[in-house]
Design a protein around this motif. Sequence first.
Motif, short mmCIF file in Angstrom:
data_model
loop_
_atom_site.label_atom_id
_atom_site.label_comp_id
_atom_site.label_asym_id
_atom_site.label_seq_id
_atom_site.Cartn_x
_atom_site.Cartn_y
_atom_site.Cartn_z
N THR A 34 0.93 -1.32 -0.05
CA THR A 34 0.06 -0.06 0.00
C THR A 34 0.89 1.19 -0.09
O THR A 34 2.05 1.10 0.33
N LYS A 35 0.32 2.52 -0.24
CA LYS A 35 0.91 3.63 -0.30
C LYS A 35 1.70 3.87 1.18
O LYS A 35 2.72 4.29 1.33
N LEU A 36 0.88 3.51 2.14
CA LEU A 36 1.28 3.71 3.81
C LEU A 36 2.71 2.79 3.61
O LEU A 36 3.68 3.21 4.29
N ASP A 37 2.62 1.58 3.24
CA ASP A 37 3.61 0.62 3.30
C ASP A 37 4.93 1.28 2.61
O ASP A 37 5.96 1.04 3.26
N VAL A 38 4.83 1.65 1.57
CA VAL A 38 5.99 2.19 0.73
C VAL A 38 6.54 3.30 1.46
O VAL A 38 7.70 3.54 1.48
N LYS A 39 5.83 4.32 2.09
CA LYS A 39 6.04 5.41 2.88
C LYS A 39 7.12 4.99 3.98
O LYS A 39 7.92 5.51 4.40
N ARG A 40 6.48 3.93 4.71
CA ARG A 40 7.23 3.30 5.87
C ARG A 40 8.47 2.69 5.50
O ARG A 40 9.38 3.09 6.32
N ALA A 41 8.58 1.99 4.31
CA ALA A 41 9.91 1.40 3.93
C ALA A 41 10.87 2.29 3.25
O ALA A 41 12.03 2.19 3.88
N ASN A 42 10.21 3.44 2.79
CA ASN A 42 11.15 4.63 2.36
C ASN A 42 11.89 5.27 3.64
O ASN A 42 12.90 5.65 3.66
N ARG A 43 10.78 5.52 4.50
CA ARG A 43 11.40 6.28 5.64
C ARG A 43 12.24 5.58 6.49
O ARG A 43 13.41 6.25 7.26
N PHE A 44 12.33 4.16 6.59
CA PHE A 44 13.17 3.55 7.29
C PHE A 44 14.59 3.35 6.40
O PHE A 44 15.50 3.62 7.15
N ARG A 45 14.57 3.37 5.29
CA ARG A 45 15.71 3.49 4.32
C ARG A 45 16.47 4.53 4.62
O ARG A 45 17.51 4.83 4.85
N ASN A 46 15.50 5.92 4.58
CA ASN A 46 16.23 7.18 4.77
C ASN A 46 16.74 7.31 6.23
O ASN A 46 17.63 7.85 6.43
N ASP A 47 15.84 6.69 7.22
CA ASP A 47 16.56 6.82 8.54
C ASP A 47 17.91 6.15 8.53
O ASP A 47 18.63 6.54 9.25
N LEU A 48 18.13 4.83 7.66
CA LEU A 48 19.33 4.21 8.00
C LEU A 48 20.50 5.17 7.28
O LEU A 48 21.44 5.26 8.19
N LEU A 49 20.09 5.76 6.09
CA LEU A 49 21.19 6.54 5.54
C LEU A 49 21.65 7.90 6.38
O LEU A 49 22.48 8.08 6.74
N ASP A 50 20.44 8.36 7.19
CA ASP A 50 20.70 9.57 7.98
C ASP A 50 21.71 9.28 8.99
O ASP A 50 22.17 10.05 9.48
N MET A 51 21.38 8.05 9.59
CA MET A 51 22.31 7.46 10.65
C MET A 51 23.54 7.19 10.22
O MET A 51 24.69 6.93 11.07
N GLY A 52 23.76 7.29 9.05
CA GLY A 52 25.45 6.96 8.39
C GLY A 52 25.71 5.76 7.92
O GLY A 52 26.85 5.42 7.48
N PHE A 53 24.52 4.98 7.73
CA PHE A 53 24.68 3.58 7.13
C PHE A 53 24.82 3.55 5.65
O PHE A 53 24.51 4.48 4.96
N SER A 54 25.50 2.62 5.11
CA SER A 54 25.81 2.48 3.59
C SER A 54 24.92 1.40 3.05
O SER A 54 24.77 0.39 3.77
N ARG A 55 24.60 1.47 1.75
CA ARG A 55 23.41 0.52 1.36
C ARG A 55 24.78 -0.43 0.79
O ARG A 55 25.47 -0.35 -0.19
N PHE A 56 24.58 -1.94 1.19
CA PHE A 56 25.38 -2.72 0.64
C PHE A 56 24.42 -3.57 -0.50
O PHE A 56 25.01 -4.02 -1.36
N GLN A 57 23.21 -4.01 -0.01
CA GLN A 57 22.17 -4.38 -1.17
C GLN A 57 20.81 -3.78 -0.88
O GLN A 57 20.79 -3.05 0.02
N LEU A 58 20.05 -4.01 -1.85
CA LEU A 58 18.79 -3.50 -1.86
C LEU A 58 18.24 -3.14 -0.21
O LEU A 58 17.75 -1.97 -0.12
#
Length: 101
Positions: free
Chosen positions: A13-37
């Motif tokens: 759902t749109k809410l699911d996508v929003k939550r998933a994107n927020r979590f990815r962005n939170d990880l990046l904001d904390m300084g994580f690097s993307r290793f895989q998707l």
Amino acid sequence: MWVFVGFDVPTLTKLDVKRANRFRNDLLDMGFSRFQLSFYTYYVPSKQRAETLAKQVEHKVPPNGKVSIFFITDRQFGMTRTFYAGQQVENECPEQGLLFE
């Protein structure tokens, strides 16, 4: 020590996508690097800082997501084998992150 975060967050759902994107962005904001998707990594100099970082991630876990936090030593990370298109490739060491407590 390496901290890896792997996750499955539904995107039905749109809410699911929003939550998933927020979590990815939170990880990046904390300084994580993307290793895989859905696999992110962060280097910290000690187990204590790894635990602090893991607590920060725990507070960001989406309510509908499955998240695993792995703690990997430098030696274990060095034994990782990565393949791309059937060929083994060198592991790119993600940038070291800085953790401010």
